[in-house]
Design an enzyme around this catalytic site. Structure first.
Site, PDB file in Angstrom:
ATOM      1  N   LYS A 192      35.179   9.443 -10.835  1.00  0.00           N
ATOM      2  CA  LYS A 192      36.479   8.781 -10.669  1.00  0.00           C
ATOM      3  C   LYS A 192      36.310   7.548  -9.782  1.00  0.00           C
ATOM      4  O   LYS A 192      35.581   7.601  -8.787  1.00  0.00           O
ATOM      5  CB  LYS A 192      37.460   9.769 -10.044  1.00  0.00           C
ATOM      6  CG  LYS A 192      38.907   9.287  -9.956  1.00  0.00           C
ATOM      7  CD  LYS A 192      39.796  10.399  -9.398  1.00  0.00           C
ATOM      8  CE  LYS A 192      41.247  10.006  -9.292  1.00  0.00           C
ATOM      9  NZ  LYS A 192      42.087  11.121  -8.775  1.00  0.00           N
TER      10      LYS A 192
ATOM     11  N   SER B  53      46.184  12.064 -11.476  1.00  0.00           N
ATOM     12  CA  SER B  53      45.618  10.724 -11.476  1.00  0.00           C
ATOM     13  C   SER B  53      44.199  10.651 -12.040  1.00  0.00           C
ATOM     14  O   SER B  53      43.748   9.566 -12.386  1.00  0.00           O
ATOM     15  CB  SER B  53      45.625  10.142 -10.059  1.00  0.00           C
ATOM     16  OG  SER B  53      44.777  10.899  -9.207  1.00  0.00           O
TER      17      SER B  53
ATOM     18  N   SER C  97      45.984  16.261  -9.101  1.00  0.00           N
ATOM     19  CA  SER C  97      45.383  15.142  -9.844  1.00  0.00           C
ATOM     20  C   SER C  97      44.135  15.485 -10.639  1.00  0.00           C
ATOM     21  O   SER C  97      43.654  14.649 -11.404  1.00  0.00           O
ATOM     22  CB  SER C  97      45.065  13.989  -8.888  1.00  0.00           C
ATOM     23  OG  SER C  97      46.233  13.255  -8.644  1.00  0.00           O
TER      24      SER C  97
END
Lengths: 474, 109
Positions: A64, A139, A163
């Site tokens: 990420k 996210s 997330s």
């Protein structure tokens, strides 16, 4: 003709060319990666040669883009860091590289991890590989999409209030939010430090468990990190689930959309079939968790994001009038709407005169939640909950607005407030889109969560996206 | 705490509190942004008000999931001075304004 052996994506320091083509084409469809660079990944892999155990040799992974990997960009999906290159590598990533893993690239996210759709990224659009008109969740939407589309064997994400688990749920893969502190946060760009953890997404729960074991451990560079009791003394952490064990189930008016409610009922039937005793969970504080969570998260965000000033790094506006103007305009032009909103809220709840009303009260509710869990886990070994009230929602106006997304965090953000681990488990499809459930356990009970996933997997196997696994092992 | 603000929909935070908070956070809000943030902030603070229902008098605050005391590491210099220098150089490379090994900002005097 003899069937050919499946090729591997990465071997002896080289990404297979056909795999790279597959990844580039897959990424063009789902937008999982903000930076896809097999060249940088292979070069970095070469820097971590060693004679130690390499349990992840050749496993391709995505990271990420709020987690630092040296020489890759570190944008957090924000204009304010669009051109920032990480000068060092996060501790957890280093552990995976030492174990033989190879990085394919950096995955998209809601700006600074703030959102549930990945649509608040300022730098790219991520689509759900199951239906590109829908979001991948967030996210960590890029990480979930990369794994679901077969572009990586696993991916790292971060989970502040859901997330990892929510995008994993939307894309039909497993997503682990580990016990707070078991994975070092050194190299994770800070948003809400007391809540957030690095975690793992994968289509293979056994690989996920192996990655967790490899990545965890105390780190002198993160003073909140701690050794997992299992590594200090085997058998010290809670044992795997056995038939006859009690699993508490959240019941009542949960506000689930029909396909999600159906999947939730099916998961309960499957667990009964596997021999577990299901009891009704009592979590009286649940209705207060979202306000408490957002009070704490925004307060911490307002402090953590004060470091973006346009002075030491990141976006700096041209021709500032003076130093104050430089800071204000760089922040105002660099941050997107959702980030500004959370900074404003956090600044407000921390202001003198308002602290008792919001921030202190939220911290007291955090205590109430921990007490609820302490009571619940006296009688039950795990808790079953939904992940999110809906399946993957459409992009744009037809989807959930930013407020609706926040309210929908109620099933996920509890684990972050209490610091306990939670695993999002895919259980197949409803109407062509993935559904699933999540398990929570006491601190350091990841082994409980993996065994729960195994039990469900035999009865309700997750669906694989047609063509995504293809001839690639990842 | 309920108030009616000039825009008609601001009940939990009036516009002055919003602009004061923005100033403290070093954010400049444009005309359109101010209105949309006012509505969003108000909606969320209204939702936060739910927390007032719960009697929390007897509960201590939790600031952190597990940490009971501060953990520190020894303050020792890097053994590899060259590596430390390279990291510092790379960090300086990222600076949007720099002279030699200093960050630059517009004059403050």
């Amino acid at each position: 003709m003899e069937p050919k052996e499946k090729p591997v994506p990465f071997e002896r320091g080289i990404f297979n060319k056909d795999f790279v083509n597959h990844a580039v084409q897959g990424n063009a469809r789902c937008g999982a990666f903000l930076e896809l660079s097999p060249e940088k990944g292979a070069a970095l892999w070469g820097e971590y040669q060693n004679d130690g155990p390499r349990p992840l040799e050749g496993q391709v992974f995505g990271v990420k883009d709020n987690i630092a990997v040296k020489n890759f960009r570190l944008t957090c999906g924000s204009k304010i860091l669009e051109n920032f290159t990480a000068p060092y590598t996060a501790s957890v990533v280093e552990r995976l590289l030492r174990a033989g893993g190879a990085i394919l690239g950096k995955t998209n996210l809601d700006e600074f991890g703030m959102g549930s759709s990945t649509d608040s990224s300022a730098l790219g659009r991520t689509h759900n590989p199951w239906d590109p008109s829908r979001v991948a969740g967030g996210s960590s939407g890029g990480s979930a999409a990369a794994v679901a589309a077969g572009l990586a064997a696993f991916a790292l994400g971060s989970d502040t209030g859901g997330s990892i688990r929510q995008p994993a749920n939307f894309c039909g893969v497993y997503g682990l939010k580990p016990t707070y502190g078991t994975l070092s946060r050194y190299g994770l760009v800070a948003y809400a430090s007391s809540l957030e953890v690095i975690g793992i997404l994968s289509g293979d729960p056994e690989l996920l468990a192996l990655v967790f074991k490899t990545a965890r451990g105390a780190d002198p560079l993160d003073n909140t990190s701690q050794a997992h009791p299992e590594d200090e003394e085997p058998g010290a952490s809670p044992a795997a689930l056995q038939p006859g064990d009690v699993i508490a189930v959240l019941k009542g008016e949960l506000g689930l959309e029909p396909p999600v409610a159906l999947a939730y009922d099916r998961a309960q039937e499957a667990l009964r079939e596997a021999g577990f005793k299901l009891t009704e969970a009592r979590l009286p504080s649940l209705e207060y968790v979202v306000p408490a969570y957002y009070t704490i998260a925004t307060a911490e965000a307002s402090a953590n994001l004060a470091r973006y000033t346009g002075i030491k790094y990141g976006l700096r506006v041209r021709d500032p009038r003076d130093a104050e103007d430089l800071v204000i305009r760089s922040r105002s032009e660099g941050f997107g709407g959702e980030v500004k909103l959370r900074i404003l809220l956090g600044t407000y709840v921390l202001r003198s005169g308002f602290q008792d009303r919001f921030y202190i009260r939220a911290q007291k509710i955090r205590t109430a939640i921990r007490k609820d869990f302490d009571g619940l886990f006296k009688d039950a070994r795990a808790l079953l909950m939904p992940v999110f009230p809906s399946q993957a929602f459409p992009h744009g106006e037809e989807g959930l607005d930013s407020f609706q997304q926040k309210v929908a965090d109620r099933f996920t953000c509890t684990a972050n407030l209490a610091g306990i681990p939670a695993l999002s488990v895919p259980t197949g499809l409803e109407g062509g889109l993935p559904v699933g459930v999540q398990f929570l356990s006491p601190a350091y009970g990841e082994g409980i969560l993996f065994s729960a996933a195994r039990s469900l997997r035999t009865i309700l196997p997750p669906a694989a996206l047609p063509g995504a696994q293809g001839r690639w092992l990842c | 705490m309920t108030r009616s603000g000039p825009a008609g929909y601001v009940f939990f935070m009036d516009l002055k509190e919003l602009t004061d908070s923005a100033a403290l956070a070093k954010l400049a809000l444009g005309e359109g942004e101010l209105e949309s943030f006012a509505a969003s902030v108000d909606r969320i603070l209204g939702y936060f008000a739910k927390m007032m229902e719960l009697d929390v008098e007897a509960l201590p605050p939790t600031t952190h999931a597990f940490q009971k005391e501060n953990v520190t590491r020894p303050d020792t210099p890097w053994e590899d001075r060259e590596a430390a220098r390279r990291l510092a150089d790379q960090l300086l490379e990222e600076a949007p304004g720099r002279e030699d090994r200093f960050f630059t900002i517009p004059g403050v005097l």
